[in-house]
Design an enzyme around this catalytic site. Sequence first.
Site, short mmCIF file in Angstrom:
data_model
loop_
_atom_site.label_atom_id
_atom_site.label_comp_id
_atom_site.label_asym_id
_atom_site.label_seq_id
_atom_site.Cartn_x
_atom_site.Cartn_y
_atom_site.Cartn_z
N THR A 166 20.70 21.12 45.19
CA THR A 166 20.51 19.69 45.01
C THR A 166 20.77 18.99 46.34
O THR A 166 21.89 19.02 46.85
CB THR A 166 21.45 19.14 43.94
OG1 THR A 166 21.20 19.80 42.70
CG2 THR A 166 21.25 17.64 43.74
N LYS B 261 15.03 16.13 40.47
CA LYS B 261 16.35 16.73 40.24
C LYS B 261 17.45 15.69 40.37
O LYS B 261 18.44 15.70 39.63
CB LYS B 261 16.60 17.87 41.22
CG LYS B 261 17.98 18.55 41.09
CD LYS B 261 18.19 19.16 39.71
CE LYS B 261 19.60 19.71 39.49
NZ LYS B 261 19.94 20.84 40.35
N LYS C 247 29.68 15.44 44.64
CA LYS C 247 28.60 15.62 45.62
C LYS C 247 27.30 15.00 45.13
O LYS C 247 26.66 14.19 45.82
CB LYS C 247 28.38 17.10 45.90
CG LYS C 247 27.13 17.41 46.72
CD LYS C 247 26.90 18.90 46.86
CE LYS C 247 26.42 19.57 45.59
NZ LYS C 247 24.97 19.32 45.32
#
Length: 315
Positions: free
Chosen positions: A106, A182, A250
């Site tokens: 990601t 995503k 994150k």
Amino acid sequence: MSTPSNAVSPDIGVVGLGAMGMGTACSLLRQGLSVIGCDISPTARAAFEDAGGRSAETPAALAGCSVVLLVVVNADQVEQVLFGAEGQGGLAAAMSPGSVVMQCATVAPSYAVALGERLAALGLVMLDAPISGGAAKARTGELSVMSSGTAEAYEKTDAVLSAMAAKVYRLGEQPGAGSSVKLVNQHLAGVHIAAAAEAMALGASMGLDLEVLYDVITHSAGNSWMFENRVPHILKGDYTPLSAVDIFVKDLNIVHATGRELKLPMPVAGSALQQFTAASGAGLGREDDSAVVKVYQRLRHFDLPAANDAEERPS
């Protein structure tokens, strides 16, 4: 120096043998592909060898592979693998022209776009291919792949995608689209986990039976996939990390950075990010992401099931 394109072997490289990478690499093996797994952990490498694969300590050993999957944590690790320290000595410069890099981490969409351009300048092909489904789906070869790339990229990775995924979404012809979708998924996943934790904290604070509450909600309109999947971790008192708190620190930070690029406010994602950040700051960063419920527990001092309590409950 790059080797001639006709020297590319049929080997598939997988960099990162964590929960997702190990499952993916083993799924490729089961479909008869020749796979080399790479990880800094000797334990991970040994486990992959026990599963029938070959292993490598450094990405440089994957230079001859026709396809290399990057199943690493973040963009910094992608940089280190592909371009090495300060842009010197990475895997990308050693790969044969025409080889494919499948970038599965990601990362920010803007980073994915730039990475595709950098790899193309080296004669390499990139498939922007973030994955979703967790460790269980990785092990069974049933991941969802949110991908974008050229027709050449798909042609060269067809066998790999078939082996690792139940669903491959083709979202565009250039890198960036896969990572964009995503990021939307991670926005929702993080918000839903934080909301599930907050809802269970509310129930616990009101003295409700949490097992009964879980049963009611999973059969009612308030249910979500994350509620159904993560709340059992809370009920068992088991915070063994399948996906850690720090992963959503994150990912939600990437959501916010992208929002700033777009000048799009996202207060709901911001609230979820603050809860995960609080959990990480409390020392829970490596626990399962459902451990965000403990932020609420420390503020309100309600009881949560402990692991030994779960073991004593009848199944």
